[in-house]
Every structure is written in C-alpha cells, then in structure tokens.
Design a protein around this motif. Structure first.
Motif, PDB file in Angstrom:
ATOM      1  N   UNK A 213       0.832  -1.203   0.000  1.00 37.92           N
ATOM      2  CA  UNK A 213       0.000   0.000   0.000  1.00 37.92           C
ATOM      3  C   UNK A 213       0.865   1.251   0.000  1.00 37.92           C
ATOM      4  N   UNK A 214       1.871   1.276   0.865  1.00 40.91           N
ATOM      5  CA  UNK A 214       2.719   2.458   0.979  1.00 40.91           C
ATOM      6  C   UNK A 214       3.603   2.632  -0.253  1.00 40.91           C
ATOM      7  N   UNK A 215       4.045   1.529  -0.860  1.00 44.32           N
ATOM      8  CA  UNK A 215       4.829   1.635  -2.099  1.00 44.32           C
ATOM      9  C   UNK A 215       4.004   2.345  -3.162  1.00 44.32           C
ATOM     10  N   UNK A 216       2.745   1.944  -3.308  1.00 51.51           N
ATOM     11  CA  UNK A 216       1.878   2.580  -4.305  1.00 51.51           C
ATOM     12  C   UNK A 216       1.660   4.055  -3.982  1.00 51.51           C
ATOM     13  N   UNK A 217       1.484   4.357  -2.696  1.00 54.75           N
ATOM     14  CA  UNK A 217       1.260   5.736  -2.275  1.00 54.75           C
ATOM     15  C   UNK A 217       2.460   6.620  -2.591  1.00 54.75           C
ATOM     16  N   UNK A 218       3.663   6.148  -2.259  1.00 47.78           N
ATOM     17  CA  UNK A 218       4.862   6.942  -2.525  1.00 47.78           C
ATOM     18  C   UNK A 218       5.141   7.044  -4.014  1.00 47.78           C
ATOM     19  N   UNK A 219       4.864   5.987  -4.749  1.00 47.17           N
ATOM     20  CA  UNK A 219       5.079   6.031  -6.196  1.00 47.17           C
ATOM     21  C   UNK A 219       4.168   7.083  -6.828  1.00 47.17           C
ATOM     22  N   UNK A 220       2.925   7.148  -6.379  1.00 51.09           N
ATOM     23  CA  UNK A 220       2.003   8.148  -6.897  1.00 51.09           C
ATOM     24  C   UNK A 220       2.471   9.555  -6.545  1.00 51.09           C
ATOM     25  N   UNK A 221       2.953   9.730  -5.317  1.00 50.82           N
ATOM     26  CA  UNK A 221       3.441  11.045  -4.898  1.00 50.82           C
ATOM     27  C   UNK A 221       4.622  11.487  -5.754  1.00 50.82           C
ATOM     28  N   UNK A 222       5.577  10.571  -5.990  1.00 48.84           N
ATOM     29  CA  UNK A 222       6.738  10.913  -6.797  1.00 48.84           C
ATOM     30  C   UNK A 222       6.359  11.171  -8.250  1.00 48.84           C
ATOM     31  N   UNK A 223       5.330  10.459  -8.714  1.00 46.38           N
ATOM     32  CA  UNK A 223       4.912  10.596 -10.111  1.00 46.38           C
ATOM     33  C   UNK A 223       4.416  12.004 -10.419  1.00 46.38           C
ATOM     34  N   UNK A 224       3.695  12.618  -9.495  1.00 49.16           N
ATOM     35  CA  UNK A 224       3.099  13.925  -9.800  1.00 49.16           C
ATOM     36  C   UNK A 224       3.863  15.094  -9.180  1.00 49.16           C
ATOM     37  N   UNK A 225       4.950  14.802  -8.454  1.00 44.70           N
ATOM     38  CA  UNK A 225       5.744  15.871  -7.835  1.00 44.70           C
ATOM     39  C   UNK A 225       6.931  16.206  -8.721  1.00 44.70           C
ATOM     40  N   UNK A 226       7.200  17.469  -8.887  1.00 43.51           N
ATOM     41  CA  UNK A 226       8.364  17.884  -9.668  1.00 43.51           C
ATOM     42  C   UNK A 226       9.631  17.326  -9.027  1.00 43.51           C
TER      43      UNK A 226
END
Length: 323
Positions: A211-224
């Motif tokens: 769950x947390x891997x997906x959450x951090x991946x999403x955060x990194x995906x949309x963050x500059x």
C-alpha cells in the motif's frame, strides 16, 4: 497558473492554491534568492491549521491529515512545499530552519493568517525544527504547537541522524529510479513487522508495504523532481538547526498548548530528543506512539488525527480561559 499544478488532494475541498511570492514580500531584490512557495488551502472553517513538512518531502506527505481535517467544517487546512522541494522554488543554498520559518511567516501574512491566537502549527521532523523557529518569532498568533519526531538541534555533529537513517538518506539522494528508492524509504520510515503486515481496511488484502509503495510512487509521479541543490540545502538546514534551552522555555510559556509527539522506533530522529525537548518545555504534553517509526502520521493516521483534534480543542479552550 495554479490550475497547472497537479495535486493529490481533493479539489472539492480546495479553497485556494497557487504560488506565494516570498521574495517580493521581503523586498530583497536579489535574483539569486528569488523564490515562491506553492500552497494549498482546504476548508474554510474558523480554526486555521498550518502543516509544515520535513526533509525533502512535499506537502503531499500530509495527505492523511488533509483528507480527514478538511472535511470537518470548523477547520481551514494550509499546506505548502518548503523551499527546495515540490512546486516551490529552489533558491541558492544552504538553507537554515530560521530562513525557512521566515518563508512560512511570509506565507501566513500573504494569506491573511495574522490575527492573535488564530493558528494551530503542526510540524514533523525538519518541519518541527522550522516550527520551533516559527513559534519563537510569532508566538502571539499561535493557539497550539505540535512538534512531531523532531529535535532542538545543537552542534552539527550531534544533529546527524542515527547511522541507518544517515546512510539511507545519502543513498536515496543519488537514486532516481523510484522502484529502487522507495523500498529504502519504507524500511527507513516504518517499523518492522508493521510494514509487512496486512494493511487495515485495504479492500485488496495487500500488505502495508504494498500500500505504501503505491502511495509513494504516486506522490513521486506527480511531484516535480527535487534538485540536488534543494536536497542538500534542506539537509544543511537540519544539520545546523539549534534552538537553545532558553528559547524552548520561552516558546513553551508563550503558547497555550504545546505537544511533543514521537514514535518509539525512529531511525531518523532519535526519540531521546523528545526527552530533551520536554525537559526545557515543562508545560508541554508528550505523546509516544508505541511500535511506531518516523512516519507516524502515516503509520498511525487515525491516532495522530485524533490527537491533533484534541490538541486543537484544548488549545482553543486555554485561549478562552486566558485573562
């Protein structure tokens, strides 16, 4: 311009977002220092909260708190990216926690959060260090101060995190691939065996790690992507941070409600720093989350959110009891 910024937060609760022109507000006129802060305000209630995030993390790291509190009518929730990360500017470094606190004050002024006893301040890790500097500068505006997993600092050689944390930070700084970076981050921020337990309320039956891997991946995906200058400059702010015992006592006596929170298995900021803070902030409450790591607001979101609501309420009650 603000509509161009992608976000993880619910647009339905967003009241305003955009860039605060920090340099223009300060009238420095030095183009090398020019930067703005990206911010979002969610909710429009009378109780104003500013959340200040830690090292090399964007405001999206406050997702569990913004999601919960922005839906409660009495709250206005303000989050922002510190200088050197996310959608905010990256002025030349190194940075200091005092300078980053001045950024936050400029943002509060820009948004009109200036009334006496009008804001609740919540800071984690480096954000807690910034919050100490903020609280020393504008204690008269603050109702409550929550300092999570943080330190008063001291000599630079005493400000280094434990070896596991320092080693992980250095490794991640030079890794670009999220699939390699995130596992290091998860083992740093969370406790074992929690990270490999089944996640509560996950309909897919995944582990907390998944769950947390997906959450951090999403955060990194949309963050500059953060620049190396931004990462190193923020790290310098943490390493050079120091709020003296005298200033801690002043903060504690000047703010109606102060809470110090920590996990008991923190690999980035040793829990003994909470003991030191409490020693010099006698009026403060201490909350220790058992079997919890550095990212306590993600590992224990319900408990942290409940604590914050209680702290805000108690702070407001103490303001009401002031002569």
């Amino acid at each position: 311009m603000s509509s161009d910024f992608r976000t993880l937060f619910d647009p339905q609760t967003c009241i305003r977002k955009g860039l605060c022109p920090i340099t223009d507000i300060r009238n420095k006129g030095n183009p090398l220092e020019s930067h703005s802060l990206y911010f979002e305000q969610h909710g429009s209630g009378p109780e104003k909260i500013i959340f200040i995030m830690g090292l090399n993390s964007s405001s999206f790291a406050w997702l569990p708190q913004v999601k919960h509190l922005s839906r409660i009518p009495e709250y206005s929730v303000l989050v922002f990216d510190n200088r050197g990360v996310g959608n905010s500017g990256t002025p030349k470094g190194p940075y200091t926690t005092s300078g980053m606190a001045e950024d936050a004050i400029a943002l509060l002024d820009y948004l009109g959060f200036t009334e006496p006893r009008s804001i609740h301040v919540v800071g984690l890790s480096l954000g807690g260090m910034i919050s100490q500097e903020l609280a020393f500068r504008i204690p008269e505006r603050i109702i409550s101060l929550t300092l999570g997993v943080t330190t008063a600092g001291g000599h630079i050689w005493n400000n280094f995190p434990p070896w596991k944390g320092f080693n992980a930070l250095i490794r991640m700084m030079f890794i670009k691939d999220p699939s390699q970076k995130i596992p290091i981050l998860l083992d740093l921020l969370y406790t074992s065996p929690w990270i490999d337990e089944k996640a509560a309320d996950d309909p897919k039956g995944r582990t907390n790690r998944e769950v947390e891997f997906e959450s951090y991946a999403r955060r990194l995906e949309i963050t500059r992507p953060q620049t190396l200058v931004g990462a190193l400059s923020q790290m310098c702010a943490g390493l050079t941070h120091h709020v003296s015992a005298q200033r801690l006592r002043h903060i504690s006596k000047s703010i109606p409600k102060v809470t110090i929170a920590t996990g008991d298995h923190d690999h980035l900021v040793s829990p003994h720093n909470t003991v030191y803070l409490k020693t010099h902030m006698e009026e403060a409450e201490v909350v220790i989350f058992k079997d919890t790591g550095h990212a306590l607001h993600y590992q224990r979101p319900r408990e942290v959110n409940a604590m914050l609501e209680r702290v805000f309420k108690e702070g407001r009650e103490r303001v009401g009891a002031e002569p």
